[in-house]
Structure formats: structure tokens, C-alpha cells
Write a protein that holds these residues in place. Structure first.
Motif, PDB file in Angstrom:
ATOM      1  N   LEU A  46       0.831  -1.201   0.000  1.00  0.00           N
ATOM      2  CA  LEU A  46       0.000   0.000   0.000  1.00  0.00           C
ATOM      3  C   LEU A  46       0.868   1.254   0.000  1.00  0.00           C
ATOM      4  N   ARG A  47       0.679   2.112  -1.010  1.00  0.00           N
ATOM      5  CA  ARG A  47       1.409   3.372  -1.128  1.00  0.00           C
ATOM      6  C   ARG A  47       0.431   4.536  -1.048  1.00  0.00           C
ATOM      7  N   PRO A 242      11.141  -2.384  -8.145  1.00  0.00           N
ATOM      8  CA  PRO A 242      12.016  -1.912  -7.064  1.00  0.00           C
ATOM      9  C   PRO A 242      11.236  -1.522  -5.819  1.00  0.00           C
ATOM     10  N   ALA A 243      11.957  -1.256  -4.740  1.00  0.00           N
ATOM     11  CA  ALA A 243      11.341  -0.886  -3.474  1.00  0.00           C
ATOM     12  C   ALA A 243      10.728   0.501  -3.567  1.00  0.00           C
ATOM     13  N   ARG A 244       9.693   0.733  -2.755  1.00  0.00           N
ATOM     14  CA  ARG A 244       9.015   2.031  -2.706  1.00  0.00           C
ATOM     15  C   ARG A 244       8.744   2.398  -1.246  1.00  0.00           C
ATOM     16  N   LEU A 245       8.354   3.644  -1.031  1.00  0.00           N
ATOM     17  CA  LEU A 245       7.887   4.080   0.277  1.00  0.00           C
ATOM     18  C   LEU A 245       6.394   3.763   0.416  1.00  0.00           C
ATOM     19  N   HIS A 246       5.960   3.524   1.650  1.00  0.00           N
ATOM     20  CA  HIS A 246       4.600   3.033   1.860  1.00  0.00           C
ATOM     21  C   HIS A 246       3.869   3.864   2.910  1.00  0.00           C
ATOM     22  N   VAL A 247       2.600   3.513   3.110  1.00  0.00           N
ATOM     23  CA  VAL A 247       1.699   4.252   3.994  1.00  0.00           C
ATOM     24  C   VAL A 247       1.931   3.836   5.443  1.00  0.00           C
ATOM     25  N   PRO A 315       4.334  13.041   1.112  1.00  0.00           N
ATOM     26  CA  PRO A 315       4.917  11.694   1.085  1.00  0.00           C
ATOM     27  C   PRO A 315       4.797  11.009  -0.271  1.00  0.00           C
ATOM     28  N   ALA A 316       3.742  11.296  -1.023  1.00  0.00           N
ATOM     29  CA  ALA A 316       3.637  10.710  -2.364  1.00  0.00           C
ATOM     30  C   ALA A 316       4.732  11.242  -3.270  1.00  0.00           C
ATOM     31  N   ASP A 317       5.041  12.540  -3.146  1.00  0.00           N
ATOM     32  CA  ASP A 317       6.118  13.118  -3.951  1.00  0.00           C
ATOM     33  C   ASP A 317       7.469  12.564  -3.518  1.00  0.00           C
ATOM     34  N   ALA A 318       7.655  12.330  -2.217  1.00  0.00           N
ATOM     35  CA  ALA A 318       8.902  11.734  -1.731  1.00  0.00           C
ATOM     36  C   ALA A 318       9.082  10.328  -2.283  1.00  0.00           C
ATOM     37  N   ASP A 319       7.987   9.578  -2.426  1.00  0.00           N
ATOM     38  CA  ASP A 319       8.074   8.235  -3.003  1.00  0.00           C
ATOM     39  C   ASP A 319       8.514   8.297  -4.457  1.00  0.00           C
ATOM     40  N   ARG A 320       7.973   9.248  -5.229  1.00  0.00           N
ATOM     41  CA  ARG A 320       8.381   9.398  -6.633  1.00  0.00           C
ATOM     42  C   ARG A 320       9.850   9.801  -6.724  1.00  0.00           C
ATOM     43  N   ALA A 465      15.622   7.192   1.337  1.00  0.00           N
ATOM     44  CA  ALA A 465      14.813   6.646   2.420  1.00  0.00           C
ATOM     45  C   ALA A 465      14.485   5.178   2.188  1.00  0.00           C
ATOM     46  N   LEU A 466      14.568   4.727   0.945  1.00  0.00           N
ATOM     47  CA  LEU A 466      14.291   3.326   0.652  1.00  0.00           C
ATOM     48  C   LEU A 466      15.347   2.410   1.240  1.00  0.00           C
ATOM     49  N   GLU A 467      16.579   2.904   1.380  1.00  0.00           N
ATOM     50  CA  GLU A 467      17.656   2.071   1.924  1.00  0.00           C
ATOM     51  C   GLU A 467      17.544   1.914   3.436  1.00  0.00           C
TER      52      GLU A 467
END
Length: 799
Positions: A46-47, A242-247, A315-320, A465-467
Motif C-alpha cells: 500500500l502506497r 524496485p522498493a518504494r515508500l509506503h503508507v 509523502p507521495a512526492d517523496a516516493d516518486r 529513504a528506501l535504503e
């Protein structure tokens, strides 16, 4: 007596600055008990881009009244597949499932859940999973640590069973799916873990359908939540590479309308998956397990916009940005390494031909235009990393061709910065470009750190932040550039003052840099501060010239050790859950588990050494310096002899970058980032020193040199009597006759022998002019003769 105690005083100053900066920490005390029940609801994949008022109305309302953030789902495996995410959630530390994995993807979850009594459940594979994480992973992770910290826990769904299983495989209470009325189940234990499903795929319609089903299940959980409960909703894993940031959303008493953060991230709006377990225990008022979690309890921070759509956009922009950063960073550092190699090859013939020899067989000088072009390219390459850092101030990742936009912005910034250095006053002096580039790089990185390091987070030359390794402060690349820039700036400034004042200048500039690197409010890198302290101490010790003697090395070592001991004492006095990396390591040593930390650091060093393009930058820099610049024809040794403060700065940079890389688990990455700035500038300064190696001055003539008004084939400094590179006047030594002045870096004679441009006995009165004339030279080492010569100094003096 003053000279004897100067090293002691300088050591005390550096240590006092460092300990003061490292000891002052923000108030990060964990919150008190806020709930009687905790419900952890997980949705794999979930993103924030999946959340909207139409598809997920329940989650939207929950986010509107609670606190929100971006969740980094790092685990022991990459990418973090659903079973790895659930296992990490229940362990409070990086964990991984021991099943087979597909390259770049996630295998179907094959978790066996047995229900022998109809109340609880059993995972027969749990003991093998525990052994796998103990023997094959360097984190010391114990799956099931969260459930072991409470007397009773509930699991709903197979993923929740993985998180709630105790180390021997037992799940206290288990339901395969949510019942029609889950209130009795959720109220039977203080901790409940619920698997709400999975959101996967790349098709927007499929993702909306998955998110809608998860939202409907969440609505049942919220309707049946126990009184005075904290509900945490988290996207616990990725579903593909690849990995992403999530909710991540927290809703409960004391969690209203804010951003989520923790001491493990130090960044508003960011949590790690390993933070959820300590957050649950802290909210319940339960003690942490005997083996500490890697995560820290989450806290709420005010300042979130009232408009939820605007708040979610961040946070959505940070994920992109994080997703685009990973793709762009690889080719950026690859191109930078290629450019360094090409320039290293191109500069070799210029170094060989820069020093004009006597006789008919001397090669002709290189065209001034070619030399000027190579100098500009060296400046541009040295400024590539600071320009790439500034490029993240422009939202290049929002376009359809993110890599192209980043390249355009970065090239424009490199061109502008190169032009700024080119037209800076004093550019024609030997150390002019070096001082300008070092100062500009230090200013860029320092300004970013002072403003919250916003450009480094998810930046191409920052950290992702993904790392999950760092979320605030100085990253590996930023640390390398800042170390090199600050020490070179200190050396450049020290070279412009009298010799006895140089150590003070180096300590003043280096001490400020230590504060910026080590302060938890700024750089937040205690290892980098310790490494920089050692570099500053070495640079200050040899800034006046001479060798790194045993006594100087002892004082430099004592400075680093004193800072380390001072910070260790301060860190160990804090509560266990608030200690930093050094305090945790010393605690582990006392408990006999320090080998895990050493194993993690050695593993990280090896993986980084093999996989990082910065390793190529470090190796290319070492090869160019060792096999070219340090050769008799390379010019660097001559530069060191004329400008001892620059030699000190380069030695301090090398020492600090190597220590920071090895102790920080980044191998040669810090050295590679520092070399990207230092090596081109060292090559440029060596070219200029060699270009002026045949300059000679005669007092009282006032006539220009025969080789042109620029003073040299590359358009060097004007004719005799000009100010030297250190800010002083070129001097004829003791005034008894002709004296050699190597590029204004110093004079022979009975005066000052260190080339700092300071006053010397027999200095020519102000306003007198001198003319440089070429003197027949041979390729043999230069020998000073005459009563005005100083032993070991290049040039010819006659009495």
C-alpha cells in the motif's frame, strides 16, 4: 615554552568543540503509555498514491484525524517481500524468510499455518526461520520478539500469523480471516495484528480494487476496535522490485493531526518498519525485550497542513523522488567516474610538458588555450557533486524523463559554478581555483546541512529513504565532499598567514566543521566527527611544514581518542533506548555481543567496496596521484614544498575520509566523494606550479618576461614584483644578489624558509620591481647555491 604547549592547547580545543557538539542532543524521550490496546493492521504494497476519498474512504478519514508518514520497509532482504515485511514487523529488527527467492521479485507466500486446537495456531517453519536469522544474518534478529514482550497476542490472516508467532512457532489466538464481528477477538488480548490483504501490480485499476478491499476490511476493524486503543495501519512490504515508500497512519489518543517520526529517522514524516514494534510496546507501557530492537518508538510532530490532500502530496512526492533517485544515481556516478578517468589520461601529457627543460630537445610548450580548457574541465569535474546536490532543489523527478531533466539542471549548474570560479578574483594564482572550489563546495553542503539537509534526502548524491540507513544529516557523499572542502579551505586560508598562525587557522576552520558534522541537530554523524577530528589534528600538526613526526602523530591520535572517549562517556550516560551507535556498540561489547556489530560493519564494507561506483573514483584518484602527481615530473611534491599548508590539508583529508568510510561501513565511498573534489584540484595546482618552475626574478629591472605578458605559457601571473600566491610580495632573499622565487611561493635567502610570503631579512622595499628571466635548466634535481640559498629549496641564489 609556548611552542611546546601549542599542540596540547590545540588538541584540547578540538576535543572540547567536538564533545560539546556531540553531547548536545534533542529531546527524544519516548512518549508515555497512551493506550490499553494496540491494533497493527498491515497491507502489503500500500502506497500513498493508492489512497483517495473515493477508493479508500475509511483510510482517508483515519488519516485526516490521525498522524501520517512515509514508511521505509527495509528488511534483511531486498526487495522486502510480504513475508519478510511481516517477519520484520514482529521482530522489531531486520529479518528475512529463509525460503527461495526469485531475482528481482517476490515468490508467492508459502507459509504453513496449523490450527491444532481451534484457538491458536502453530508455524512449523518458525524454528528454521529463527535459526536462519541467527546464523545467516548479521543483525542478531529474533523473530517473534514483539509477541514475546506481551502476555497475549491475536493474529488475523497468514501474514499476521508470521508477525505474531513466538520464536518456537506458537500464535496465542488466531483467525484465518476477520469474523463478521471482530470486537470480541480484538479485545481478547492487548496486542492484535491484522492482515488486511495486498495491493500489487502496476495497473491503476487493479491497485484501486485491491486498495478498496483492504479499506473495507479496515472499516470492520475500526468499528470493532477496543476502547482507548491505538490503531496503526502500515504498508508492511513491497510486492515487486524496485522498493518504494509506503503508507503509515496512527490513530488514537494523543496521535491527532500530526506527522509521524522516530529517533531512528530523525526526520519529520518518516518511519521505518522496525519502528512499529517498539511503538506498540511503548504505547502499552511495556518494557522493551532484553535484546534491543533496532527501531525506536514513533512520536507525533505538529505542523501538518490541515488540508489532507496537500499533506498526502508530500509523502507521495517523496516516493516518486526516491524511486527516480535510484535510477539516476547509478549513471551519474558512472559518468563522473568516466570523466575522471578521461581527464586523468588527458592531464598526463600536460604534466610531462609543463616544465620546460634546457637544451634543443626540450618539447615545445602546450598551447595556452589547451591548458586553459583542461583547467576549466578539471574545475567542472570537481564541482559536479555540489552541482548535483543543488539540482535537487528543482523537482526534476516529476517529469516523464526524470534523468534528462536532472542532467540538464546539473549541467547548467556546473557551467554556472565553473564560470563563477573562473571569474573570481585571484583565479590566475596557483591556488586560486583550489581555494574557490573548496570554499564553494563547503558552502553548498554546509548550507544544506544547516537548513535541514533537505537536498540530501532522496537526492542523487544524498541518501535514499528506501535504503533505511539514514534519513537526516550528512550522507556518505556529502560527508566526503564536506571533509575535503573544509580541510582544503582551512589549508588555503592557513597558507595566507604567517607560519606560526597556521595551526590556529586550521583548528578554527576544522573545529567548526567538526561541530557541523557531529551535532545531532545538523550533520548527526558521530563517526564522521571523530574521523574529521583526526584529520584536523594531523593537518594542524604539519601545516607549518616538516614531516609527521612521532610527537605530532601522538598529539593527532590523542585528539581523536579523546573525542571518542568523551562522546562515549556522554552516550553511555543516556538511557539505553536513547544511545547512539557508539553507545550501543560499547554496550554490546560489555554484554559479549559486539561481534555482531563488527560483522555488520565488515559485511557492509565488503558489499559497498564491490558494488559502489564511488570505489572507482577512489581508485582512479589514488592511481593518478601515486603514479603521476607524486612523480618527479608530476608537480605535487613541488606544490607540497612551496605550500606546506596545502600538503597538510590533503593529508588530513586522506586520513579522515578513510577512517570515516571504514568505521561507518561505507568502505571507500567517503574517500571516493572526497577524491572527486580533491584530485582534480591537486592536478590543476600541480600544472600551475610546473608551469612556473623555471621563473626567475632579478631585482630592480622592471622589464617583462620574454615569454609574454601573461608571465608564462598558460597565462600565469604577471612579471616580477607581483604579489605571490600567499598574499605577500615576491622577495629577493637577503638582498645580496639574484634570488630564485618559485612562482611566488617563497624565496631563498636568509629569511623565512617556508614559502608563506611573510617578511624576511633583506626584503625588497615596497614598489621595487623585478624581472623574471629564463635560466638554463636541466632535468636533474635543482640545487641551490650561494650564501642566500636555503638548503633543500629549489632555485639559484648568488652572493
Amino acid at each position: 615554552m609556548l611552542r611546546r604547549f601549542t599542540p596540547v592547547l590545540l588538541t584540547l580545543v578540538v576535543v572540547a568543540l567536538g564533545v560539546t557538539a556531540l553531547a548536545a542532543r534533542p529531546d527524544s524521550s519516548p512518549p508515555r503509555r497512551t493506550a490499553d490496546y494496540v491494533v497493527l493492521a498491515g497491507v502489503a504494497g500500500l502506497r500513498w498514491s493508492d489512497v483517495d476519498p473515493q477508493s479508500t474512504p475509511t483510510l482517508w478519514r483515519m488519516a485526516q484525524q490521525g498522524s501520517i508518514g512515509s514508511l521505509s520497509t527495509r528488511s534483511a532482504h531486498r526487495p522486502t517481500c510480504p513475508v519478510d515485511g511481516w517477519l520484520t514487523l514482529g521482530a522489531g529488527s531486520y529479518a528475512g524468510w529463509n525460503g527461495s527467492r526469485q531475482p528481482g521479485g517476490c515468490p508467492p507466500a508459502a507459509v504453513t499455518v496449523e490450527q491444532p486446537d481451534g484457538i491458536g495456531a502453530n508455524l512449523p517453519d518458525q524454528e528454521r526461520v529463527v535459526a536462519y536469522n541467527a546464523d545467516r544474518q548479521p543483525w542478531g534478529t529474533v523473530p517473534g520478539s514483539l509477541s514475546e514482550s506481551v502476555r497475549c497476542s491475536v493474529a488475523v490472516g497468514p501474514g499476521a500469523a508470521v508477525a505474531a508467532a513466538r520464536p518456537f512457532g506458537r500464535v496465542d489466538r488466531y483467525a484465518p480471516a476477520l469474523p463478521a464481528d471482530p470486537s470480541g477477538l480484538l479485545g481478547s488480548c492487548v496486542l492484535s495484528i491484522v492482515d488486511l490483504g495486498t495491493v500489487s501490480g502496476t495497473d491503476p485499476a487493479d491497485r484501486r480494487a485491491d486498495a478498496r478491499r483492504a479499506d473495507e476490511a479496515l472499516a470492520k476493524v475500526l468499528a470493532a476496535r477496543p476502547p482507548r486503543s491505538l490503531v496503526l495501519v502500515a504498508g508492511v512490504s513491497d510486492t515487486e522490485a524496485p522498493a518504494r515508500l509506503h503508507v503509515v497512519v496512527a490513530d488514537g489518543p494523543g496521535w491527532e493531526h500530526g506527522w509521524l517520526t522516530s529517533a531512528s529517522t530523525g526526520r519529520e514524516g518518516y518511519l521505518q518498519l522496525v519502528d512499529l514494534a517498539p511503538t506498540a510496546l511503548t504505547a502499552l507501557g511495556r518494557p522493551m525485550p532484553e535484546r534491543l530492537f533496532l527501531g525506536r518508538p514513533a512520536v507525533k510532530v505538529d505542523g501538518r497542513p490541515d488540508d489532507l490532500a496537500g499533506a498526502i502530496a508530500a509523502p507521495a512526492d517523496a516516493d516518486r523522488e526516491a524511486a527516480a533517485q535510484r535510477a539516476v544515481a547509478g549513471w551519474f556516478f558512472g559518468l563522473l567516474a568516466a570523466a575522471q578517468i578521461v581527464l586523468a589520461v588527458a592531464v598526463l601529457p600536460l604534466l610531462r610538458r609543463a616544465r620546460r627543460l634546457a637544451g634543443p630537445h626540450s618539447p615545445p610548450p602546450v598551447s595556452p588555450r589547451i591548458v586553459a580548457t583542461v583547467e576549466l574541465l578539471l574545475i567542472a569535474v570537481a564541482l559536479a557533486v555540489p552541482a548535483a546536490l543543488l539540482a535537487d532543489a528543482v523537482p526534476w523527478w516529476r517529469g516523464g524523463h526524470a534523468g534528462v531533466y536532472f542532467a540538464v539542471v546539473t549541467v547548467a549548474l556546473i557551467v554556472g559554478a565553473t564560470a563563477l570560479v573562473r571569474f573570481t578574483p585571484g583565479h590566475d594564482r596557483t591556488l586560486g581555483p583550489l581555494g574557490a572550489v573548496a570554499g564553494l563546495a563547503t558552502l553548498v553542503v554546509g548550507a544544506d546541512v544547516l537548513s535541514g539537509a533537505r537536498l540530501q534526502l532522496n537526492g542523487v548524491v544524498g541518501y535514499s529513504a528506501l535504503e533505511g540507513g539514514r534519513f537526516s544529516g550528512l550522507g556518505t557523499v556529502g560527508l566526503g565532499v564536506f571533509l575535503a572542502g573544509s580541510l582544503l579551505s582551512a589549508g588555503w586560508l592557513a597558507q595566507r598567514v604567517r607560519r606560526q598562525w597556521r595551526p590556529m587557522v586550521v583548528v578554527a576552520v576544522g573545529g567548526l566543521a567538526v561541530v557541523v558534522v557531529g551535532s545531532p541537530y545538523l550533520g548527526a554523524d558521530s563517526i564522521g566527527a571523530i574521523a574529521l577530528t583526526a584529520g584536523v589534528a594531523v593537518a594542524a600538526a604539519i601545516s607549518t611544514g616538516g614531516w609527521l613526526t612521532v610527537s605530532r602523530l601522538v598529539w593527532a591520535t590523542m585528539a581523536g581518542l579523546a573525542l571518542t572517549i568523551g562522546f562515549a562517556v556522554v552516550d553511555l550516560r543516556r538511557p539505553v533506548e536513547e544511545r547512539g551507535a557508539l553507545g550501543r556498540f560499547l554496550t554490546a561489547l560489555g554484554e559479549g555481543t559486539g561481534g555482531l556489530t563488527v560483522h555488520r560493519a565488515s559485511t557492509a564494507n565488503f558489499q559497498t567496496l564491490v558494488n559502489s561506483p564511488l570505489t572507482v573514483l577512489a581508485v582512479v584518484g589514488v592511481l593518478l596521484v601515486w603514479f603521476a602527481l607524486l612523480q618527479p615530473w608530476g608537480g605535487l611534491m613541488r606544490l607540497f614544498g612551496i605550500y606546506p599548508a596545502i600538503r597538510a590539508a590533503l593529508a588530513g583529508t586522506a586520513l579522515a575520509s578513510v577512517i570515516a568510510g571504514l568505521l561507518g561501513g561505507s568502505a571507500l565511498d567517503v574517500a571516493g566523494a572526497a577524491g572527486a573534489l580533491v584530485v582534480p584540484m591537486a592536478a590543476l595546482a600541480s600544472l600551475r606550479v610546473l608551469d612556473h618552475s623555471t621563473d626567475r626574478t632579478q631585482p630592480g629591472t622592471g622589464q617583462p618576461r620574454p615569454d609574454g605578458p601573461g608571465g608564462g605559457p598558460s597565462g600565469g601571473a604577471p612579471t616580477g614584483g607581483r604579489p605571490d600566491d600567499d598574499g605577500g610580495a615576491a622577495r629577493p632573499g637577503d638582498g645580496t644578489g639574484t634570488t630564485a622565487v618559485p612562482d611566488g611561493g617563497g624565496t631563498t635567502g636568509s629569511g623565512d624558509d617556508d614559502g608563506d610570503g611573510g617578511p624576511a631579512a633583506g626584503t625588497r622595499p615596497a614598489g621595487r620591481s623585478a624581472t623574471r628571466v629564463p635560466v638554463a635548466r636541466t632535468a636533474a634535481p635543482e640545487v641551490s647555491t650561494g650564501t642566500g640559498a636555503t638548503a633543500g629549496r629549489p632555485g639559484v641564489g648568488t652572493g
